[in-house]
Design an enzyme around this catalytic site. Structure first.
Site, PDB file in Angstrom:
ATOM      1  CG  HIS A   1      -9.317  -1.108   9.594  1.00  0.00           C
ATOM      2  ND1 HIS A   1      -9.733   0.082   8.581  1.00  0.00           N
ATOM      3  CD2 HIS A   1      -8.362  -1.634   9.083  1.00  0.00           C
ATOM      4  CE1 HIS A   1      -8.848   0.266   7.716  1.00  0.00           C
ATOM      5  NE2 HIS A   1      -8.158  -0.910   7.835  1.00  0.00           N
TER       6      HIS A   1
ATOM      7  CG  ASP B   1      -1.967  -1.063   1.381  1.00  0.00           C
ATOM      8  OD1 ASP B   1      -2.949  -0.942   0.999  1.00  0.00           O
ATOM      9  OD2 ASP B   1      -1.636  -2.269   1.749  1.00  0.00           O
TER      10      ASP B   1
ATOM     11  CE  LYS C   1      -5.885   1.764  -1.008  1.00  0.00           C
ATOM     12  NZ  LYS C   1      -5.021   0.875  -0.285  1.00  0.00           N
ATOM     13  CG  HIS C   2     -11.612   0.892   0.074  1.00  0.00           C
ATOM     14  ND1 HIS C   2     -11.141   2.068   0.170  1.00  0.00           N
ATOM     15  CD2 HIS C   2     -10.560  -0.015   0.636  1.00  0.00           C
ATOM     16  CE1 HIS C   2      -9.979   2.183   1.031  1.00  0.00           C
ATOM     17  NE2 HIS C   2      -9.415   0.806   0.911  1.00  0.00           N
TER      18      HIS C   2
ATOM     19  CG  ASP D   1      -9.944  -3.694   2.549  1.00  0.00           C
ATOM     20  OD1 ASP D   1      -8.813  -4.133   2.919  1.00  0.00           O
ATOM     21  OD2 ASP D   1     -10.433  -2.656   2.941  1.00  0.00           O
TER      22      ASP D   1
ATOM     23  NE  ARG E   1       0.915  -0.242   4.507  1.00  0.00           N
ATOM     24  CZ  ARG E   1      -0.033   0.079   5.139  1.00  0.00           C
ATOM     25  NH1 ARG E   1       0.319   1.124   5.765  1.00  0.00           N
ATOM     26  NH2 ARG E   1      -0.973  -0.196   4.793  1.00  0.00           N
TER      27      ARG E   1
ATOM     28  NE  ARG F   1      -6.175   5.529   2.972  1.00  0.00           N
ATOM     29  CZ  ARG F   1      -6.792   4.278   3.213  1.00  0.00           C
ATOM     30  NH1 ARG F   1      -7.845   4.237   4.076  1.00  0.00           N
ATOM     31  NH2 ARG F   1      -6.697   3.047   2.428  1.00  0.00           N
TER      32      ARG F   1
END
Length: 332
Positions: free
Chosen positions: A145, A34, A132-133, A217, A42, A102
């Site tokens: 999450h 990601d 996404k998403h 996901d 990352r 984002r």
């Protein structure tokens, strides 16, 4: 293989790890990360550091495509052939705890233009992009999450606000998409999108004509795990239309999912056909975007186009990044 911060010691270590994994699979493997920019990034320097998408949305589509190309060359040289980016969600709810900056914009047409530009830049450099998403996580006020968000909008509202960027991604040839663990009662009052055939097969495949690979996901997120076992979620997601499943934390759950999928494959002719279709899509796309980085880390460093990176940095000047310690909702 998917890389998180917890599995990254350095960029040099990532290069060596990707090379080893790719060699074991003769290049026919997904090595994903990601690398959106902002708080969801990352890889450390010398991989280029990008501002959050909201700030990138102040640039031009041309600059965003160049940025995608530059980042894509760096990722491809490391052996990474799949970037779970960019976000195609519309920033339609200011109370959203997981999307927010984002997203490129609160305007669906601007999200479509900028996200497609960035995605196609990645792909021009040899890295599959992932929109996404689907069908849109922008209008939620809960974090998937932790729990299952519900978007209680009409079909007309959803099709005019959340879906247009994904329709543009399908038309533009974005290689992959990722599902949203969100319930949309107007389309399916029983199942979140990841487990919904009306949404994944009916809307995405039949209405929008998407032909690429569809990733779920992470199935271990609270939105699904509070009501489904990993076995149930895995079989239901593939049956609904997912081609590849993300299970990013527990090896035990990965094995349980594999066993459940194998059992259903042997039991059901319809499911066997669906699995073969999914596997074929994945293999076709991996052939187009093989995981084959540079031979050595010094060679990768030598190939970095620092002049282009500096030029882009000037083009993106003033677009501040999110602080490094800001919460990253996807790295759990």
């Amino acid at each position: 293989m998917i890389l998180f911060r917890r599995s990254i010691e350095s960029v040099e270590q990532v290069h060596a790890l990707a090379a080893e994994v790719s060699a074991c699979a003769a290049g026919d493997v997904w090595i994903g990360v990601d690398q959106e920019g902002g708080r969801v990034a990352r890889l450390p320097a010398p991989v280029m550091k990008l501002p959050a998408a909201r700030n990138l949305g102040r640039a031009s589509a041309e600059v965003l495509r160049e940025t995608g190309v530059c980042l894509g060359r760096q990722l491809a040289g490391l052996g990474i052939n799949l970037n779970f980016a960019p976000v195609f969600d519309v920033d339609s709810n200011p109370q959203n705890p997981v999307i927010g900056d984002r997203s490129f914009s609160s305007d669906p047409s601007q999200v479509a233009e900028f996200a497609c530009a960035f995605a196609l830049g990645l792909q021009a450099a040899g890295v599959a992009a992932c929109a996404k998403h689907f069908p849109g996580h922008g209008d939620t006020h809960q974090d998937s999450h932790q729990r299952l968000p519900v978007v209680d909008r009409s079909v007309l509202e959803l099709m005019s606000l959340e879906v247009p960027p994904f329709a543009a991604a399908s038309t533009a040839g974005v290689a992959a998409m990722m599902t949203a663990h969100v319930l949309y009662p107007a389309w399916d009052p029983m199942n979140p999108a990841t487990l919904s055939a009306p949404i994944l097969t009916g809307l995405l495949r039949e209405t929008l004509g998407f032909e690429g690979v569809l990733f779920s996901d992470d199935l271990e997120m609270g939105a699904l795990m509070k009501s489904h076992s990993i076995q149930e979620a895995s079989v239901a997601a593939v049956a609904a239309g997912c081609d590849a499943l993300l299970i990013c934390h527990s090896e035990e759950r990965q094995l349980l999912a594999a066993e459940a999928l194998s059992h259903e494959y042997e039991r059901s002719h319809a499911f066997r056909t669906r699995v073969q279709q999914a596997a074929g899509r994945g293999q076709k796309l991996r052939q187009r975007y093989p995981a084959c980085g540079t031979k050595s880390y010094p060679e990768w460093l030598n190939r970095l186009n620092f002049a282009q990176s500096r030029s882009l940095a000037l083009s993106l000047g003033g677009l501040e990044s999110v602080p490094a310690d800001a919460a990253d909702p996807t790295d759990t």
